[in-house]
Design an enzyme around this catalytic site. Structure first.
Site: not given
Length: 274
Positions: A2-3, A93, A112, A155
């Site tokens: 997922p993004e 899971h 994970r 930056r």
DNA sequence: CGTAGACCCTGCGCGC
DNA sequence: TGCGCGCAGGGTCTAC
């Protein structure tokens, strides 16, 4: 996987199916994901409460419940949040599940265990340590080149790392950072100190377009998104450079290259990204 | 202070 | 076929 687009598609899919239902109870089957799963907190802020609305902040899914409480879910790298019939067999899971008054089950599987799940008073969201430092929502008003240029002042470092810094802007993950840079024609290793106004504007627009298109394409597979088990929930978007090392750039034909920034793979075209 | 790198965890695909 | 290795779309912490 997922993004931001995947979480947004998940939100849009789940909201009409969940709103109005009530959380009857839950099962915690793992002691922790990234952080401990706290049954006391879930009991206090979720059990017995009706779902009012679904929201999203960065890659966090926010399930707003009655009485001013919010259930927060983050899918990490491998999280899958699906809605299944209540008697569906518990799968490996499946670390956390909410039983719903309708008889269905909202299950979170995450091999994970980089995901997160917690609950809190809705009023505490903005100041919570998970959210307090987060930057701009790229699909909200105010995300443009001038704001990126201002945030980059003083930056250093490669622009790809900058784009993925959640304190700058949220939701731009490893795939869409590469895709947006390619679309804008900006080399991922270029220092943020060497980017002018026009390039910042091109980058901001590229981020918006890449994320928007991914959401739109995900929307086409929305039908069985939340009902489906496992992979059916995730969609394929057409990617120009990500995971295409050695393949020809769709714009100029040069072979796409892979490099690494901050331990993450970066894909770019040496021909049309400068 | 900002930035770079290690690290958390399991599963999968690839090369040998 | 079996096995070890590298790599995976997340975020955070530590060392410099």
């Amino acid at each position: 996987m997922p993004e931001l687009p995947e979480v947004e598609v998940l939100r849009r899919s789940l909201e009409p199916r969940l709103v109005g239902d009530r959380i009857a109870g839950f099962e915690v089957r793992a002691p922790a994901l990234r952080e401990p799963l706290d049954p006391v907190v879930f009991e206090r802020f979720t059990t017995g409460r009706r779902v009012e609305a679904l929201d999203r902040r960065a890659k966090y899914l926010l399930i707003h419940l009655e009485g001013g409480a919010t259930l927060v879910i983050h899918l990490g790298m491998s999280g899958r949040l699906t809605l299944v019939p209540g008697d569906t067999e518990v799968e490996p899971h499946e670390h956390l599940a909410f039983r719903l008054a309708s008889g269905r089950r909202l299950r979170l599987r995450d091999p994970r265990r980089f995901g997160q799940a917690f609950a809190l008073p809705t009023a505490d969201l903005a100041g919570d340590r998970h959210f307090a430092h987060l930057g701009l929502e790229p699909l909200s008003p105010g995300f443009d080149g001038s704001v990126l240029a201002r945030l980059a002042e003083g930056r250093r470092g490669p622009v790809k790392t900058f784009l993925m810094d959640a304190r700058v802007a949220v939701g731009i993950g490893n795939i869409y950072a590469s895709e947006a840079l390619h679309r804008a024609g900006v080399h991922p290793s270029r220092s943020v100190a060497r980017i002018g106004w026009a390039r910042w504007e091109a980058l901001a627009q590229a981020v918006i377009e890449v994320l928007s298109r991914a959401i739109a394409e995900g929307g086409t597979t929305l039908n069985d998104f939340a009902d489906a088990d496992g992979q059916a929930g995730y969609f394929q978007v057409s990617l120009a450079v990500y995971d295409r090392e050695g393949e020809p750039c769709p714009r100029c034909g040069r072979a796409i290259r892979r490099t690494v920034h901050a331990n993450r793979s970066t894909f770019y075209c040496p021909g049309c990204q400068r």
